[in-house]
Design an enzyme around this catalytic site. Structure first.
Site, mmCIF file in Angstrom:
data_model
loop_
_atom_site.group_PDB
_atom_site.id
_atom_site.type_symbol
_atom_site.label_atom_id
_atom_site.label_comp_id
_atom_site.label_asym_id
_atom_site.label_seq_id
_atom_site.Cartn_x
_atom_site.Cartn_y
_atom_site.Cartn_z
ATOM 1 N N TYR A 64 0.833 -1.208 0.000
ATOM 2 C CA TYR A 64 0.000 0.000 0.000
ATOM 3 C C TYR A 64 0.869 1.260 0.000
ATOM 4 O O TYR A 64 0.653 2.186 -0.798
ATOM 5 C CB TYR A 64 -0.909 -0.038 1.223
ATOM 6 C CG TYR A 64 -1.849 1.132 1.361
ATOM 7 C CD1 TYR A 64 -2.928 1.297 0.495
ATOM 8 C CD2 TYR A 64 -1.680 2.069 2.377
ATOM 9 C CE1 TYR A 64 -3.797 2.367 0.623
ATOM 10 C CE2 TYR A 64 -2.553 3.138 2.528
ATOM 11 C CZ TYR A 64 -3.601 3.286 1.649
ATOM 12 O OH TYR A 64 -4.472 4.348 1.789
ATOM 13 N N PHE B 244 -9.446 8.253 8.017
ATOM 14 C CA PHE B 244 -10.753 8.864 7.775
ATOM 15 C C PHE B 244 -11.884 7.891 8.114
ATOM 16 O O PHE B 244 -11.723 6.670 8.033
ATOM 17 C CB PHE B 244 -10.871 9.319 6.323
ATOM 18 C CG PHE B 244 -10.442 10.747 6.113
ATOM 19 C CD1 PHE B 244 -11.361 11.741 5.840
ATOM 20 C CD2 PHE B 244 -9.102 11.089 6.226
ATOM 21 C CE1 PHE B 244 -10.967 13.062 5.667
ATOM 22 C CE2 PHE B 244 -8.692 12.400 6.053
ATOM 23 C CZ PHE B 244 -9.621 13.394 5.777
#
Length: 263
Positions: A166, A199
């Site tokens: 990632y 988030f």
């Protein structure tokens, strides 16, 4: 770029999370929005906010090209691309396998898939959008023809254990921004990236339901404000990057000042 109802935008991953927040913000400003996603709920969500929906697999060049063709037929040439969709993977480079009692490595195939789903897909979306924008008339006295906003991550700069795929993919997105902005400067097309921290997207809210103590720790790790980011805060920054023509070639962190620990 002046945001008016004459503009069209493409938002990938627009059926949930940061993409949906971006699609809603653009629609609230009157922009015609095409959502690219594979979510089953996508058509209903698009109808609810007044967008068009196009089932697009970002891993497939054919699917993406067909999506852009359909979006342009519905809304006209997009002048805004917000790319939030991705396909990623995880796993430590080398770790202990409790099952075998030995060590194992994350397979190369998983790393390759993550790079295809993050870095290659970002280039695919941005380059196809830019090709369409290049032939359009300028929108203002600066000669601006369009803007591209990619989604990176704070993990691109301080990736944690298990985030080598990632973090590498998102790091490649960061490295793409400036040379791509320079490639496109004579065409009047801007390129920027947002690096969100933690988030409150659907996957993270799932953590809250499954492991509230873990979720509380994630919130506490943010210096200020001590909470996860709200998707509409991502949408707000995205809108400023669209509006402000002097924003170009930038990778902007949006993270409450968090710096990710190793684990």
């Amino acid at each position: 770029m002046e945001i008016t109802s004459s503009l069209a935008a493409v938002v990938t991953g627009g059926a949930s999370g940061l993409g949906l927040a971006s699609a809603k913000a653009l629609r609230a400003a009157g922009v015609k929005v095409a959502i690219f996603d594979i979510a089953e709920a996508g058509p209903a969500i698009a109808e609810e906010i007044g967008a068009t929906f196009h089932r697009v697999d970002i891993m497939s060049e054919e699917s993406v090209v067909a999506g852009f063709d359909a979006a342009r037929a519905a809304n006209g040439q997009e002048r805004i691309l917000v790319h939030c969709a991705m396909v990623a993977g995880g796993g430590k480079t080398v770790g202990f396998d409790k099952t075998t009692g030995g060590f194992k490595r994350a397979p190369t195939e998983g790393f390759e898939r993550g790079m295809l789903g993050i870095a290659v897909a970002s280039y695919r979306m941005a380059s196809i959008a830019a090709l369409g924008m290049a032939g359009e008339d300028p929108l203002n006295d600066d000669g601006e023809r369009g803007t591209i906003i990619l989604t990176s991550s704070c993990a691109s700069q301080d990736g944690q254990i298990g985030q080598v795929t990632y973090g590498s993919g998102k790091g490649a997105v960061n490295a793409m921004v400036l040379p791509m902005a320079r490639d496109l400067m004579d065409l009047g097309i801007r390129v920027n990236a947002i690096l969100p921290g933690t988030f409150a997207t659907p996957p993270m809210l799932g953590v809250k339901d499954r492991a509230p103590a873990v979720f509380a720790g994630l919130e506490a790790a943010v210096p200020f404000p001590k909470r996860l980011g709200k998707p509409d805060e991502f949408g707000s920054l995205m809108m400023e990057l669209v509006r402000n023509t002097y924003f170009n070639g930038q990778c902007v962190r949006l993270d409450g000042a968090i710096r990710m620990p190793p684990r």
